[in-house]
Design an enzyme around this catalytic site. Sequence first.
Site, PDB file in Angstrom:
ATOM      1  N   SER A 116       0.819  -1.224   0.000  1.00  0.00           N
ATOM      2  CA  SER A 116       0.000   0.000   0.000  1.00  0.00           C
ATOM      3  C   SER A 116       0.847   1.266   0.000  1.00  0.00           C
ATOM      4  CB  SER A 116      -0.870  -0.020   1.253  1.00  0.00           C
ATOM      5  OG  SER A 116      -1.544   1.196   1.416  1.00  0.00           O
ATOM      6  N   TYR A 140      -2.134   0.139  10.027  1.00  0.00           N
ATOM      7  CA  TYR A 140      -2.358  -0.532   8.743  1.00  0.00           C
ATOM      8  C   TYR A 140      -1.109  -0.442   7.861  1.00  0.00           C
ATOM      9  CZ  TYR A 140      -3.880  -1.157   3.942  1.00  0.00           C
ATOM     10  OH  TYR A 140      -3.951  -1.564   2.636  1.00  0.00           O
ATOM     11  N   LYS A 144       1.585  -3.503   6.469  1.00  0.00           N
ATOM     12  CA  LYS A 144       1.946  -3.755   5.068  1.00  0.00           C
ATOM     13  C   LYS A 144       3.463  -3.662   4.868  1.00  0.00           C
ATOM     14  CE  LYS A 144      -2.046  -4.675   3.338  1.00  0.00           C
ATOM     15  NZ  LYS A 144      -2.355  -5.857   2.521  1.00  0.00           N
TER      16      LYS A 144
END
Length: 350
Positions: A116, A140, A144
Amino acid sequence: MRILVTGGAGYIGSHTCKALAQAGHTPIVFDNLSSGHADAVRWGPLYIGDILDPDALDAVFANYRPDAVLHFAALAYVGESVTDPSRYYRVNITGTQTLLDAMRRRGVTRIVLSSSCATYGIPTVLPISEDTPQQPVNPYGFTKLAIERMVADYERAYGIRWIALRYFNAAGADPDGELGERHDPETHAIPLAIGAALGTALPFSVFGSDYPTPDGTAVRDYVHVTDLADAHMRAIIHLDTCGNSSAFNLSTGHGTSVRAVVSAVAIATDLHVPLLYSARRPGDPPALYARADRAAQVLGWQPRFVSIVPIVETAVSWFLKNGERKGHRIGTPEKNYVGNKVQSLTRGIK
Ligand SMILES: O=c1ccn([C@@H]2O[C@H](COP(=O)(O)OP(=O)(O)O[C@H]3O[C@H](CO)[C@H](O)[C@H](O)[C@H]3O)[C@@H](O)[C@H]2O)c(=O)[nH]1
């Protein structure tokens, strides 16, 4: 090839399965259906299982003997990752490790991972390139980044070859109208703005109009979901032809503000978009857009959709075609909420 697709019932995964099947491959979907949709799995078998379950993974590897893995299964709400990081660390990091260990047991050595733009955090230089320092600002993004590091370590130690695809903002829908974006809850700008225009959602809240950007609203790089699907196909072929492991940005190079998204929705629907102006959403960087030169040079990837209106048009077609059937009531423009605090595009936005 037989490709195991974790999260293949989800938004980007299902579009990629369609592209795989059209190219003659067999996608085997492995999905726990926590956010995916069984009716989006149409191009190969669906195995309902969880990436945290090693027995389920062993069973699907034994039954289908995949040649490679496309790994989409993950939790992907930035805000939720801040309020409930435990689930994000477990599903995204432990889940990926459980999958990689299952691959090792079965001797499967190729994986394409969903990474991402959130791994970059708040970049000081734009456009972003793959060499921009990765300094995530939310759990988040950190998960990743952690899985990118994990596969690199697994390659050195166990010979698993990998491609990490760093998506910018996935958007739009299958131009044939077979697939689209269905999140529950929906938090993404384009579907919410379309819902506001069609009267099926509340007025669209613009999160922040005081950013240091040309029109004061946050800027993102919206990349069409079928272009993302195409990049996955190219990544699998790259690994199959002994290309090196690497990470690639998948982006258009164009920054689009929230205001420009709203304008695109008004054009694509020919409807007013009722608006509210609210505070910035915590954790949102002011601007994220990126060069995808490495994907062009190494994978031969070029996005077919480069501007926001055609991207939004595919999403609008999907909503109009599938709203009733999927349970989203399609309202009429007359039913759009117009209140004191609501402005519409035709009255000008400040
Ligand atoms: O109701 C809304 C929803 C969004 N926005 C704004 O629109 C832009 C895009 O927001 P989205 O929620 O559509 O997308 P994000 O950029 O937050 O999220 C995307 O990028 C994230 C990483 O930054 C994750 O990868 C996530 O899965 C992916 O959808 C942001 O500036 C956001 O503040 C609004 O103004 N109003």
